[in-house]
Enzyme design. Structure first.
Site, PDB file in Angstrom:
ATOM      1  N   CYS A 281      59.968  14.425 -28.029  1.00  0.00           N
ATOM      2  CA  CYS A 281      60.163  12.973 -28.131  1.00  0.00           C
ATOM      3  C   CYS A 281      60.624  12.408 -26.790  1.00  0.00           C
ATOM      4  O   CYS A 281      61.303  13.070 -26.015  1.00  0.00           O
ATOM      5  CB  CYS A 281      61.183  12.653 -29.218  1.00  0.00           C
TER       6      CYS A 281
ATOM      7  N   ASP B 111      62.827  10.237 -26.446  1.00  0.00           N
ATOM      8  CA  ASP B 111      64.255   9.900 -26.571  1.00  0.00           C
ATOM      9  C   ASP B 111      65.056  10.436 -25.376  1.00  0.00           C
ATOM     10  O   ASP B 111      64.975  11.626 -25.047  1.00  0.00           O
ATOM     11  CB  ASP B 111      64.776  10.499 -27.883  1.00  0.00           C
TER      12      ASP B 111
ATOM     13  N   ARG C 170      67.972  11.241 -25.028  1.00  0.00           N
ATOM     14  CA  ARG C 170      69.012  12.237 -25.325  1.00  0.00           C
ATOM     15  C   ARG C 170      68.445  13.635 -25.515  1.00  0.00           C
ATOM     16  O   ARG C 170      69.186  14.602 -25.617  1.00  0.00           O
ATOM     17  CB  ARG C 170      69.768  11.823 -26.593  1.00  0.00           C
TER      18      ARG C 170
ATOM     19  N   HIS D  40      63.495  15.858 -33.305  1.00  0.00           N
ATOM     20  CA  HIS D  40      64.966  15.808 -33.290  1.00  0.00           C
ATOM     21  C   HIS D  40      65.468  14.901 -34.405  1.00  0.00           C
ATOM     22  O   HIS D  40      64.825  13.905 -34.737  1.00  0.00           O
ATOM     23  CB  HIS D  40      65.485  15.321 -31.928  1.00  0.00           C
TER      24      HIS D  40
ATOM     25  N   CYS E 161      65.812  10.593 -34.963  1.00  0.00           N
ATOM     26  CA  CYS E 161      64.689  10.096 -34.165  1.00  0.00           C
ATOM     27  C   CYS E 161      64.374   8.645 -34.561  1.00  0.00           C
ATOM     28  O   CYS E 161      64.077   8.359 -35.723  1.00  0.00           O
ATOM     29  CB  CYS E 161      63.453  10.978 -34.383  1.00  0.00           C
TER      30      CYS E 161
HETATM   31 CO    CO Z   1      62.741  10.551 -31.234  1.00  0.00          CO
END
Ligand code: CO
Length: 208
Positions: A41, A43, A45, A97, A100
């Site tokens: 992803c 993302d 993080r 994750h 998400c």
């Molecule tokens: Co995500």
């Protein structure tokens, strides 16, 4: 974090690498032969290199919203074909994750504009697994399970491609479905039983 800091960090990083190995960048420039293709992803993080503890050169990386492997996405399909047919990676990882945002958005009845067609892929995962998800009353448990099932379906999408089918047959390429638990930092192998999943549908998708 500002832009000046980024460049200072870069200078520091170069110095650290060269202190250990003066030829570090000379060797890095020679080429790559990564063992892994990682699809994760976008993302901020979920940083692949950090959570896997890997160094430059060890993984070919593709990231998009909710780690999707969409058959008509030229970007992911190009990355996949290059990694499998040219770099000859031995492992492909789809890493989702918990928490998400993409998966969360796909669980809401909301018009997300240009994001709609992308998130539709996750709604399709929900539809395929509707019976199982429908039985989970707790919403956050259902959200976690959709994250896992999304990883599973994206792995299955990999297995539908000619490049992956060929590499499995010729050199034992393996596909892995993982989830990063953002709440603990733990990387979880979902240990997906692809033989069981593909048992009844394999011949439909057979290209190789
Ligand atoms: Co995500």
């Amino acid at each position: 974090m500002n832009v000046e800091e980024v460049f200072k960090n870069n200078d520091k990083w170069i110095a650290e690498k060269l202190a250990i190995d003066p030829d570090y960048f000379t060797n890095l420039a020679k080429g790559q032969s990564p063992e892994f293709l990682y699809i994760g992803c976008s993302d901020s993080r979920v940083t692949a290199e950090d959570l896997m503890g890997i160094q430059p050169g060890q993984a070919f990386i593709h990231r998009n919203i909710a780690n999707l492997v969409n058959n008509v996405d030229l970007n992911v399909m190009t990355v996949l074909n290059y990694a499998v047919r040219h770099l000859k990676v031995n492992h492909i990882v789809v890493c989702g994750h918990y928490n998400c945002g993409g998966v969360k958005a796909a669980m809401q009845p909301a018009d997300m504009g240009i994001l709609n067609p992308w998130l539709r892929n996750i709604r399709d995962v929900y539809r395929i697994h509707r019976d199982e998800l429908g039985k989970i009353e707790d919403e956050s448990a259902r959200y976690d399970r959709l994250v896992e099932l999304n990883v599973q379906e994206q792995c299955v999408n990999l297995l539908k491609t000619a490049a992956v089918q060929e590499a499995i047959t010729l050199r034992g390429l393996t596909v892995h479905g993982w989830v990063f638990d953002i709440r603990t930092g733990k990387l979880i192998d979902l240990k997906i039983d692809f033989d069981a999943i593909l048992k009844d549908i394999k011949e439909i998708y057979n290209l190789y």
